[in-house]
Design a protein around this motif. Sequence first.
Motif, PDB file in Angstrom:
ATOM      1  N   THR A 105      32.807 -40.679   9.715  1.00 48.52           N
ATOM      2  CA  THR A 105      33.681 -41.251  10.739  1.00 48.52           C
ATOM      3  C   THR A 105      35.156 -41.119  10.380  1.00 48.52           C
ATOM      4  O   THR A 105      36.015 -41.049  11.270  1.00 48.52           O
ATOM      5  N   ASP A 106      35.479 -41.061   9.087  1.00 46.55           N
ATOM      6  CA  ASP A 106      36.880 -40.935   8.690  1.00 46.55           C
ATOM      7  C   ASP A 106      37.329 -39.488   8.588  1.00 46.55           C
ATOM      8  O   ASP A 106      38.491 -39.214   8.281  1.00 46.55           O
ATOM      9  N   ALA A 107      36.419 -38.538   8.853  1.00 46.29           N
ATOM     10  CA  ALA A 107      36.751 -37.117   8.713  1.00 46.29           C
ATOM     11  C   ALA A 107      37.130 -36.477  10.042  1.00 46.29           C
ATOM     12  O   ALA A 107      37.519 -35.307  10.067  1.00 46.29           O
ATOM     13  N   VAL A 108      37.019 -37.248  11.136  1.00 46.72           N
ATOM     14  CA  VAL A 108      37.250 -36.682  12.465  1.00 46.72           C
ATOM     15  C   VAL A 108      38.340 -37.469  13.173  1.00 46.72           C
ATOM     16  O   VAL A 108      38.273 -38.695  13.269  1.00 46.72           O
ATOM     17  N   THR A 109      39.343 -36.772  13.668  1.00 40.14           N
ATOM     18  CA  THR A 109      40.392 -37.404  14.466  1.00 40.14           C
ATOM     19  C   THR A 109      40.513 -36.667  15.788  1.00 40.14           C
ATOM     20  O   THR A 109      40.248 -35.465  15.876  1.00 40.14           O
ATOM     21  N   GLY A 110      40.920 -37.416  16.808  1.00 41.67           N
ATOM     22  CA  GLY A 110      41.062 -36.854  18.135  1.00 41.67           C
ATOM     23  C   GLY A 110      39.807 -37.069  18.966  1.00 41.67           C
ATOM     24  O   GLY A 110      38.768 -37.513  18.460  1.00 41.67           O
ATOM     25  N   THR A 111      39.908 -36.757  20.249  1.00 43.07           N
ATOM     26  CA  THR A 111      38.770 -36.866  21.158  1.00 43.07           C
ATOM     27  C   THR A 111      38.439 -35.517  21.782  1.00 43.07           C
ATOM     28  O   THR A 111      37.319 -35.035  21.656  1.00 43.07           O
TER      29      THR A 111
END
Length: 199
Positions: A105-111
């Motif tokens: 969960t902390d490795a992905v940013t943005g939608t």
Amino acid sequence: MADTSGKTVNKANVSLGRSKATGLLWWAPSGTELPTDATTALPDAYRTPGYTSEDGVTNSVDTDTTSVNDMNGTQVLNEITSYSETFQLSLLETNADAMKLRYGTDAVTGTDALKIRHKMPKGESLVLVLELLLTGNRVKRIVIPDAVLTEIGDTQYDSGDAIVYDLTFTANPSPLIDGDTSREYIATASTTSTKPSES
């Protein structure tokens, strides 16, 4: 009417396993409220990574046993000494929620425009819920309070096949369900949606 269950065969209890139209897999951060039946709508915190592959989900159990023989070679004790449970499936969609399951969960940013960090997994614990349709207007919900990603399949990119993300989660014993690794609920299908937010 007398209860005849356990006294006869009943083809209505034979079932195929299919995912609900709203999705097979839902996930939420550790500590999110757990469902306690098969039909009540999931809290809003639960997210779906989208479609899963036609192979569905495989629930595997691994046990070790210890056997004790007496001096004549007769087995006098046979006990299960270890137990573990896993759930394996393949995600078909490339979206933020699927990528958070795959990479953390902390490795992905943005939608829509995503940035994904490839790094060593941290053993992050998540709540997983599997939503299944059974034959005969019944539903099954499998709740895994402490799921950790422990195996990751290869990701292949080519023009002839869909990109899939093959994931295996280990279900750890959880005090939230009396030390069980997972819990199943089966019921007659309700008209109430189990999707957190359905318009």
